[in-house]
Design an enzyme around this catalytic site. Sequence first.
Site, PDB file in Angstrom:
ATOM      1  N   ASP A 112      29.089 -38.877  -9.261  1.00  0.00           N
ATOM      2  CA  ASP A 112      29.613 -39.188  -7.925  1.00  0.00           C
ATOM      3  C   ASP A 112      29.506 -40.699  -7.731  1.00  0.00           C
ATOM      4  OD1 ASP A 112      30.155 -39.634  -5.281  1.00  0.00           O
ATOM      5  OD2 ASP A 112      28.649 -38.244  -4.490  1.00  0.00           O
ATOM      6  N   TRP A 122      22.816 -37.702  -1.094  1.00  0.00           N
ATOM      7  CA  TRP A 122      24.106 -37.237  -1.620  1.00  0.00           C
ATOM      8  C   TRP A 122      23.919 -36.254  -2.762  1.00  0.00           C
ATOM      9  CZ3 TRP A 122      27.600 -37.060   1.687  1.00  0.00           C
ATOM     10  CH2 TRP A 122      27.747 -38.068   2.640  1.00  0.00           C
ATOM     11  N   LYS A 153      34.618 -46.408   0.438  1.00  0.00           N
ATOM     12  CA  LYS A 153      33.530 -47.365   0.258  1.00  0.00           C
ATOM     13  C   LYS A 153      34.043 -48.622  -0.453  1.00  0.00           C
ATOM     14  CE  LYS A 153      30.869 -43.975   1.764  1.00  0.00           C
ATOM     15  NZ  LYS A 153      30.405 -42.801   1.049  1.00  0.00           N
TER      16      LYS A 153
HETATM   17  C1  LIG Z   1      30.133 -41.380   1.263  1.00  0.00           C
HETATM   18  C2  LIG Z   1      29.651 -40.580   0.119  1.00  0.00           C
HETATM   19  C3  LIG Z   1      29.967 -39.220  -0.009  1.00  0.00           C
HETATM   20  C4  LIG Z   1      30.796 -38.474   0.998  1.00  0.00           C
HETATM   21  O1  LIG Z   1      32.098 -38.872   0.927  1.00  0.00           O
HETATM   22  P1  LIG Z   1      33.245 -38.132   1.796  1.00  0.00           P
HETATM   23  O2  LIG Z   1      34.457 -38.809   1.291  1.00  0.00           O
HETATM   24  O3  LIG Z   1      32.930 -38.408   3.227  1.00  0.00           O
HETATM   25  O4  LIG Z   1      33.192 -36.695   1.478  1.00  0.00           O
HETATM   26  C5  LIG Z   1      29.489 -38.546  -1.112  1.00  0.00           C
HETATM   27  N1  LIG Z   1      28.751 -39.166  -2.049  1.00  0.00           N
HETATM   28  C6  LIG Z   1      28.429 -40.474  -1.952  1.00  0.00           C
HETATM   29  C7  LIG Z   1      27.590 -41.114  -3.020  1.00  0.00           C
HETATM   30  C8  LIG Z   1      28.864 -41.217  -0.863  1.00  0.00           C
HETATM   31  O5  LIG Z   1      28.547 -42.521  -0.759  1.00  0.00           O
END
Ligand SMILES: *Cc1c(COP(=O)(O)O)cnc(C)c1O
Length: 360
Positions: A171, A101, A195
């Site tokens: 993030d 990521w 998540k």
């Molecule tokens: C799932 C995830 C993403 C991507 O998320 P989207 O909502 O599909 O764009 C980005 N960063 C992390 C750490 C993730 O777990």
Amino acid sequence: MTIYNFSAGPAVLPHEVLQQAREELLDWHGSGMSVMEMSHRGKEFISIAADAEKDLRELLSIPANYKVLFLQGGAHLQFSMIPLNLLRGKTSADYVNTGEWSKKAIGEAKKFCNVNVVANNSDKNCTYVPAFNTWKCDANAAYLHYTPNETIGGVEFNWVPQTAAVPLVADMSSNILSRQIDVSKFGLIYAGAQKNVGPAGLTLVIVRDDLIGEAAAGTPTMLDYKTHADNESMYNTPPTFAIYMAGLVFQWLKKNGGIAAMEKNNIAKAKLLYDAIDASNGFYNCPVNQADRSRMNVPFTLKDAALDGDFLKQADARGLLQLKGHRSVGGMRASIYNAMPLAGVQALVNFMGEFAKQHG
Ligand SMILES: *Cc1c(COP(=O)(O)O)cnc(C)c1O
């Protein structure tokens, strides 16, 4: 049979929340309508969104000088919105690379600025958090971006980088609300909801006031945080049902002791699973450095990858679902977000013990 869903995302939601949503689906609080059918400008939905924001602020003790934005486009859109809004005339930003990521965030930022990668764990296949005293930070960077929990690699920070005057951007897609955090240490926190928060379609952004309002020239209206901050996240039609569901999850968290209680529970769940892996005499292996193991996403491999198919088939038959690892890592991955009960992890550990005995 009780089903336990270990998906990395979209992921398990609290059972009570789904039941409440079902009860309210056709007629929300006597309105005669489903939340999905309401105007986002009507008093009913405005109260739903306001309560969701209030509860999130309370759960994370978000200071008054931070805006909470309910956006769309996922964490991926934040990979571009962050440089567009936070460079503020500067030409470079610091990024930490700890896995898949981080790499995606870095790749997108490169379209907008010079990316200074201050630390990188790819020498050991992205299995650890680089010690802060090795980071090569630039005191002049527009911001520093990192990924506190790498959902794919299963690497999680147990500490927060100290960046002095450089705004810290995180993030938190896969660990927001799973542990206590001090929001005031961050310039901006973002998270896709699917998540640990609610259904897909909603992205949370928590951003300090002073970072809003200096988007790069030419930034599309929809990609400027100011647009959303000035319009209570209702400049355009927001993802109303996803906001409603996230609000129910926030209420559920409050009812269950808030983030402190969740964190305690998450520590217990992760310990149960990692202990089982470590006590398996090498039948199971987690490649991540002990101190940096994620409480949310637990990747592990089997001693003999030829057994993977059988493991997944037997797990499925017992209601232990979506354990297949990410294609880039292989093996298994158990995501054990807030809504995964301890009993689910116990059921997985019991099965893993029996499977190892069968094939030991
Ligand atoms: C799932 C995830 C993403 C991507 O998320 P989207 O909502 O599909 O764009 C980005 N960063 C992390 C750490 C993730 O777990």
